[in-house]
Design a protein around this motif. Structure first.
Motif, mmCIF file in Angstrom:
data_model
loop_
_atom_site.group_PDB
_atom_site.id
_atom_site.type_symbol
_atom_site.label_atom_id
_atom_site.label_comp_id
_atom_site.label_asym_id
_atom_site.label_seq_id
_atom_site.Cartn_x
_atom_site.Cartn_y
_atom_site.Cartn_z
ATOM 1 N N PRO A 75 0.811 -1.212 0.000
ATOM 2 C CA PRO A 75 0.000 0.000 0.000
ATOM 3 C C PRO A 75 0.846 1.265 0.000
ATOM 4 O O PRO A 75 2.058 1.224 0.253
ATOM 5 N N ILE A 76 0.179 2.366 -0.282
ATOM 6 C CA ILE A 76 0.814 3.673 -0.160
ATOM 7 C C ILE A 76 0.329 4.324 1.136
ATOM 8 O O ILE A 76 -0.723 3.957 1.661
ATOM 9 N N PRO A 77 1.067 5.276 1.686
ATOM 10 C CA PRO A 77 0.568 5.998 2.856
ATOM 11 C C PRO A 77 -0.643 6.862 2.484
ATOM 12 O O PRO A 77 -0.673 7.466 1.403
ATOM 13 N N VAL A 78 -1.613 6.907 3.371
ATOM 14 C CA VAL A 78 -2.817 7.700 3.120
ATOM 15 C C VAL A 78 -2.462 9.147 2.782
ATOM 16 O O VAL A 78 -3.096 9.768 1.914
ATOM 17 N N ALA A 79 -1.468 9.695 3.448
ATOM 18 C CA ALA A 79 -1.103 11.095 3.246
ATOM 19 C C ALA A 79 -0.608 11.385 1.831
ATOM 20 O O ALA A 79 -0.604 12.546 1.404
ATOM 21 N N GLN A 80 -0.180 10.348 1.117
ATOM 22 C CA GLN A 80 0.321 10.550 -0.238
ATOM 23 C C GLN A 80 -0.764 10.413 -1.304
ATOM 24 O O GLN A 80 -0.500 10.659 -2.485
ATOM 25 N N ALA A 81 -1.967 10.045 -0.889
ATOM 26 C CA ALA A 81 -3.052 9.822 -1.838
ATOM 27 C C ALA A 81 -3.832 11.108 -2.100
ATOM 28 O O ALA A 81 -3.971 11.958 -1.219
ATOM 29 N N ASP A 82 -4.341 11.223 -3.319
ATOM 30 C CA ASP A 82 -5.146 12.382 -3.724
ATOM 31 C C ASP A 82 -6.430 11.849 -4.349
ATOM 32 O O ASP A 82 -6.380 11.110 -5.339
ATOM 33 N N ALA A 83 -7.567 12.208 -3.767
ATOM 34 C CA ALA A 83 -8.839 11.677 -4.247
ATOM 35 C C ALA A 83 -9.096 12.002 -5.710
ATOM 36 O O ALA A 83 -9.766 11.238 -6.420
ATOM 37 N N SER A 84 -8.556 13.122 -6.192
ATOM 38 C CA SER A 84 -8.803 13.518 -7.585
ATOM 39 C C SER A 84 -8.144 12.580 -8.587
ATOM 40 O O SER A 84 -8.453 12.626 -9.781
ATOM 41 N N ASP A 85 -7.255 11.713 -8.103
ATOM 42 C CA ASP A 85 -6.595 10.749 -8.990
ATOM 43 C C ASP A 85 -7.435 9.499 -9.214
ATOM 44 O O ASP A 85 -7.042 8.628 -10.000
ATOM 45 N N TYR A 86 -8.571 9.409 -8.525
ATOM 46 C CA TYR A 86 -9.380 8.183 -8.576
ATOM 47 C C TYR A 86 -10.849 8.505 -8.843
ATOM 48 O O TYR A 86 -11.330 9.580 -8.477
ATOM 49 N N ASP A 87 -11.522 7.546 -9.454
ATOM 50 C CA ASP A 87 -12.964 7.707 -9.686
ATOM 51 C C ASP A 87 -13.770 7.462 -8.420
ATOM 52 O O ASP A 87 -14.878 7.967 -8.278
ATOM 53 N N ASP A 113 -12.897 15.145 -0.314
ATOM 54 C CA ASP A 113 -12.580 15.500 -1.691
ATOM 55 C C ASP A 113 -13.275 14.589 -2.688
ATOM 56 O O ASP A 113 -13.637 15.036 -3.796
ATOM 57 N N ALA A 114 -13.467 13.321 -2.326
ATOM 58 C CA ALA A 114 -14.187 12.406 -3.221
ATOM 59 C C ALA A 114 -15.641 12.827 -3.356
ATOM 60 O O ALA A 114 -16.192 12.863 -4.470
ATOM 61 N N VAL A 115 -16.273 13.158 -2.244
ATOM 62 C CA VAL A 115 -17.694 13.504 -2.259
ATOM 63 C C VAL A 115 -17.938 14.887 -2.859
ATOM 64 O O VAL A 115 -18.909 15.099 -3.595
ATOM 65 N N GLU A 116 -17.053 15.834 -2.555
ATOM 66 C CA GLU A 116 -17.238 17.187 -3.067
ATOM 67 C C GLU A 116 -16.697 17.359 -4.486
ATOM 68 O O GLU A 116 -17.083 18.303 -5.184
ATOM 69 N N GLY A 117 -15.820 16.456 -4.895
ATOM 70 C CA GLY A 117 -15.221 16.571 -6.213
ATOM 71 C C GLY A 117 -16.005 15.807 -7.263
ATOM 72 O O GLY A 117 -17.227 15.709 -7.212
ATOM 73 N N SER A 118 -15.286 15.204 -8.192
ATOM 74 C CA SER A 118 -15.937 14.509 -9.306
ATOM 75 C C SER A 118 -16.031 13.001 -9.075
ATOM 76 O O SER A 118 -16.490 12.273 -9.957
ATOM 77 N N GLY A 119 -15.593 12.532 -7.896
ATOM 78 C CA GLY A 119 -15.612 11.103 -7.624
ATOM 79 C C GLY A 119 -16.782 10.681 -6.760
ATOM 80 O O GLY A 119 -17.737 11.428 -6.548
ATOM 81 N N LYS A 120 -16.678 9.463 -6.256
ATOM 82 C CA LYS A 120 -17.687 8.903 -5.348
ATOM 83 C C LYS A 120 -16.961 8.205 -4.207
ATOM 84 O O LYS A 120 -15.816 7.783 -4.352
ATOM 85 N N THR A 198 -27.086 2.600 1.158
ATOM 86 C CA THR A 198 -27.765 3.881 0.969
ATOM 87 C C THR A 198 -26.928 4.782 0.071
ATOM 88 O O THR A 198 -25.714 4.898 0.258
ATOM 89 N N VAL A 199 -27.593 5.404 -0.894
ATOM 90 C CA VAL A 199 -26.933 6.344 -1.807
ATOM 91 C C VAL A 199 -27.487 7.735 -1.566
ATOM 92 O O VAL A 199 -28.703 7.943 -1.611
ATOM 93 N N ASP A 200 -26.612 8.671 -1.265
ATOM 94 C CA ASP A 200 -27.005 10.076 -1.137
ATOM 95 C C ASP A 200 -25.998 10.901 -1.908
ATOM 96 O O ASP A 200 -24.891 11.178 -1.431
ATOM 97 N N GLY A 201 -26.357 11.249 -3.120
ATOM 98 C CA GLY A 201 -25.421 11.963 -3.981
ATOM 99 C C GLY A 201 -24.226 11.092 -4.304
ATOM 100 O O GLY A 201 -24.374 9.939 -4.744
ATOM 101 N N ASP A 202 -23.044 11.601 -4.046
ATOM 102 C CA ASP A 202 -21.817 10.856 -4.333
ATOM 103 C C ASP A 202 -21.318 10.075 -3.124
ATOM 104 O O ASP A 202 -20.199 9.551 -3.144
ATOM 105 N N LEU A 203 -22.141 9.980 -2.079
ATOM 106 C CA LEU A 203 -21.795 9.211 -0.887
ATOM 107 C C LEU A 203 -22.635 7.943 -0.820
ATOM 108 O O LEU A 203 -23.867 8.000 -0.807
#
Length: 227
Positions: A75-87, A113-120, A198-203
């Protein structure tokens, strides 16, 4: 190729809640990266692979994936991950998440960032507790006024003793349902149903182990990925 980030506990993840979505998304052609708080391999909650509880075949399958899957073991460290890099960003549950994932500021940032951005985001079982501590960009709780499910108090009461101590001797610091409701979530674990997703928007939230497969199917549908 669609991509997913799995944020997995080093304090004890629940096997089915990680392995089932991991397998289903992989079979659907999703490119998966795994992140843990420190970048060390995640730790499997041994209770989740008890053959007396889930059957020998299921226990063996989960343990095999845990031990041999290159993504889980590198795995990678959580701190190095960016939600915008993933769907999508997936948070498997397990009691371990109440100590590490749910309390990790970088994990919370990934969720926001996943919920507010373009991901889920898909959040399962005890990991739903992260919603009690995650703020939206405007400072409000991300879960406020959102419909969610997760690990219910009724089930927790059957696990901990009168001092909220787990079978392994650890003190449970909080109950997921109580904290998410306190943060403004519209909680319904649908206790009368076999599965609860349960689905509420992108969450997307899921109640527990028995909802893991349905949660993965729902996520794939929300991502418009043919299974």
């Amino acid at each position: 190729m669609p991509s997913a980030l799995f944020v997995v506990s080093e304090s004890g993840y629940w096997g089915e809640e990680c392995v089932e979505p991991l397998t289903q998304l992989s079979d659907a052609g999703v490119d998966i990266t795994v992140a843990t708080p420190s970048g060390n391999p995640p730790v499997l909650d041994e209770r989740s692979v008890d053959p007396d509880s889930i059957g020998e075949d299921a226990a063996e399958h989960i343990r095999t994936v845990h031990e041999t899957d290159e993504r889980l073991n590198n795995p990678i460290p959580v701190a190095q991950a960016d939600a915008s890099d993933y769907d999508t960003v997936v948070f498997p549950g397990g009691h371990g998440t109440v100590w590490d994932i749910n309390q990790d500021v970088h994990a919370r940032t990934l969720l926001r960032d996943a919920v507010e951005g373009s991901g889920k985001a898909l959040v399962i079982c005890h990991a739903v507790g992260i919603l009690a501590f995650t703020r939206a960009s405007d400072g409000s709780f991300l879960v406020a006024d959102r419909d969610v499910t997760g690990f219910p108090n009724e089930w927790e009461a059957d696990i901990v003793d009168e001092n909220d101590v787990l079978p392994d001797g650890e003190k449970l610091p909080y109950w997921v349902e109580d904290e998410v409701i306190a943060a403004g979530g519209n909680w319904d674990a649908e206790l009368e149903a076999e599965e609860s997703v349960t689905v509420d928007g992108d969450l997307i939230t899921a109640r527990g182990p028995g909802s893991s497969s349905a949660a993965a199917e729902t996520l794939l549908d929300e991502l418009s990925i043919t299974q």
